[in-house]
Design a protein around this motif. Sequence first.
Motif, PDB file in Angstrom:
ATOM      1  N   VAL A  24     -34.219  -0.194  16.647  1.00  0.00           N
ATOM      2  CA  VAL A  24     -35.677  -0.095  16.737  1.00  0.00           C
ATOM      3  C   VAL A  24     -36.281  -1.467  17.022  1.00  0.00           C
ATOM      4  CG1 VAL A  24     -37.774   0.362  15.396  1.00  0.00           C
ATOM      5  CG2 VAL A  24     -35.885   2.000  15.366  1.00  0.00           C
ATOM      6  N   LEU A  25     -35.828  -2.509  16.321  1.00  0.00           N
ATOM      7  CA  LEU A  25     -36.376  -3.856  16.533  1.00  0.00           C
ATOM      8  C   LEU A  25     -36.058  -4.358  17.938  1.00  0.00           C
ATOM      9  CD1 LEU A  25     -37.826  -6.388  15.509  1.00  0.00           C
ATOM     10  CD2 LEU A  25     -35.614  -7.174  14.621  1.00  0.00           C
ATOM     11  N   ARG A  26     -34.817  -4.235  18.368  1.00  0.00           N
ATOM     12  CA  ARG A  26     -34.454  -4.701  19.708  1.00  0.00           C
ATOM     13  C   ARG A  26     -35.245  -3.949  20.776  1.00  0.00           C
ATOM     14  NH1 ARG A  26     -27.926  -5.569  19.609  1.00  0.00           N
ATOM     15  NH2 ARG A  26     -28.185  -4.864  21.764  1.00  0.00           N
ATOM     16  N   ASN A  27     -35.406  -2.654  20.618  1.00  0.00           N
ATOM     17  CA  ASN A  27     -36.173  -1.870  21.582  1.00  0.00           C
ATOM     18  C   ASN A  27     -37.635  -2.329  21.606  1.00  0.00           C
ATOM     19  OD1 ASN A  27     -36.504   0.551  23.402  1.00  0.00           O
ATOM     20  ND2 ASN A  27     -37.959   1.039  21.778  1.00  0.00           N
ATOM     21  N   ARG A  28     -38.205  -2.532  20.429  1.00  0.00           N
ATOM     22  CA  ARG A  28     -39.611  -2.944  20.356  1.00  0.00           C
ATOM     23  C   ARG A  28     -39.834  -4.271  21.079  1.00  0.00           C
ATOM     24  NH1 ARG A  28     -44.093  -2.485  16.022  1.00  0.00           N
ATOM     25  NH2 ARG A  28     -45.599  -3.855  16.986  1.00  0.00           N
ATOM     26  N   VAL A  29     -38.950  -5.246  20.825  1.00  0.00           N
ATOM     27  CA  VAL A  29     -39.137  -6.577  21.394  1.00  0.00           C
ATOM     28  C   VAL A  29     -38.750  -6.613  22.871  1.00  0.00           C
ATOM     29  CG1 VAL A  29     -38.367  -8.987  21.289  1.00  0.00           C
ATOM     30  CG2 VAL A  29     -38.947  -7.761  19.181  1.00  0.00           C
ATOM     31  N   LEU A  32     -40.181  -2.672  24.964  1.00  0.00           N
ATOM     32  CA  LEU A  32     -41.603  -2.386  24.912  1.00  0.00           C
ATOM     33  C   LEU A  32     -42.479  -3.623  25.112  1.00  0.00           C
ATOM     34  CD1 LEU A  32     -41.604   0.178  21.972  1.00  0.00           C
ATOM     35  CD2 LEU A  32     -41.564   0.634  24.438  1.00  0.00           C
ATOM     36  N   GLU A  33     -42.147  -4.714  24.435  1.00  0.00           N
ATOM     37  CA  GLU A  33     -42.985  -5.910  24.509  1.00  0.00           C
ATOM     38  C   GLU A  33     -42.688  -6.751  25.747  1.00  0.00           C
ATOM     39  OE1 GLU A  33     -43.717 -10.076  22.084  1.00  0.00           O
ATOM     40  OE2 GLU A  33     -42.678  -8.444  21.071  1.00  0.00           O
ATOM     41  N   ARG A  35     -40.705  -5.965  28.296  1.00  0.00           N
ATOM     42  CA  ARG A  35     -40.490  -5.121  29.474  1.00  0.00           C
ATOM     43  C   ARG A  35     -39.214  -5.480  30.237  1.00  0.00           C
ATOM     44  NH1 ARG A  35     -44.289  -2.027  28.157  1.00  0.00           N
ATOM     45  NH2 ARG A  35     -46.485  -2.451  28.346  1.00  0.00           N
ATOM     46  N   ASP A  60     -35.426  -1.667   8.162  1.00  0.00           N
ATOM     47  CA  ASP A  60     -36.639  -2.231   8.751  1.00  0.00           C
ATOM     48  C   ASP A  60     -36.505  -3.746   8.885  1.00  0.00           C
ATOM     49  OD1 ASP A  60     -39.198  -2.250   9.821  1.00  0.00           O
ATOM     50  OD2 ASP A  60     -40.152  -2.425   7.859  1.00  0.00           O
ATOM     51  N   HIS A  93     -39.827  -9.451  14.960  1.00  0.00           N
ATOM     52  CA  HIS A  93     -40.932  -8.487  15.026  1.00  0.00           C
ATOM     53  C   HIS A  93     -42.231  -9.262  15.230  1.00  0.00           C
ATOM     54  CE1 HIS A  93     -43.869  -5.505  13.838  1.00  0.00           C
ATOM     55  NE2 HIS A  93     -42.915  -4.574  13.892  1.00  0.00           N
ATOM     56  N   ASP A  95     -45.189  -8.946  14.193  1.00  0.00           N
ATOM     57  CA  ASP A  95     -45.992  -9.164  12.986  1.00  0.00           C
ATOM     58  C   ASP A  95     -45.427 -10.255  12.081  1.00  0.00           C
ATOM     59  OD1 ASP A  95     -47.604  -7.102  13.881  1.00  0.00           O
ATOM     60  OD2 ASP A  95     -46.759  -5.610  12.497  1.00  0.00           O
TER      61      ASP A  95
END
Length: 155
Positions: A24-29, A32-33, A35, A60, A93, A95
């Motif tokens: 989830v963290l790797r995908n988010r950064v 998603l972020e 690109r 998390d 992350h 945040d």
Amino acid sequence: MSEHSVRHARWERLTTDELYGIVVLRNRVFALEQRVTAEDFDGRDRHPDTEHWWFGADDDPVGYLRLVRPAAGEPHPDDAAAPAWVVGRVATHPDHRGQGVADRLVGAVLAAHGDEPFVLHAQEYVAGLYERHGFARFGTPYDEAGIRHVGMYRP
């Protein structure tokens, strides 16, 4: 953040919750972020020597990096020993940036393996983080996935 600690495991020791949090963290950064369209999961996560390091709760994490053994021909300074490890997939992350998460992870990795040579390919704007840990830039900066990178080496 004080209730969290740096953790690490190799593939066969990761729990499903730990792996889920890392993904989830790797995908988010990266996806998603930033690109990044290149495949994040390159098969190296599952190599027996690969080490996964994270900071935060098991399911998390707020920071992550992985250590892999170098591929044949891994770039490093011409006058230096070949690296024993490659630091990669460093992610914090959004945040939790500016709170020393990546610094803690790098420090923990070096505490465990600091007598071995390292190489990494840093996004240029965060190269100072690694320089504080004894890494030096080498080679010419380059573009990877639309982001400017620089090679860094630590003997």
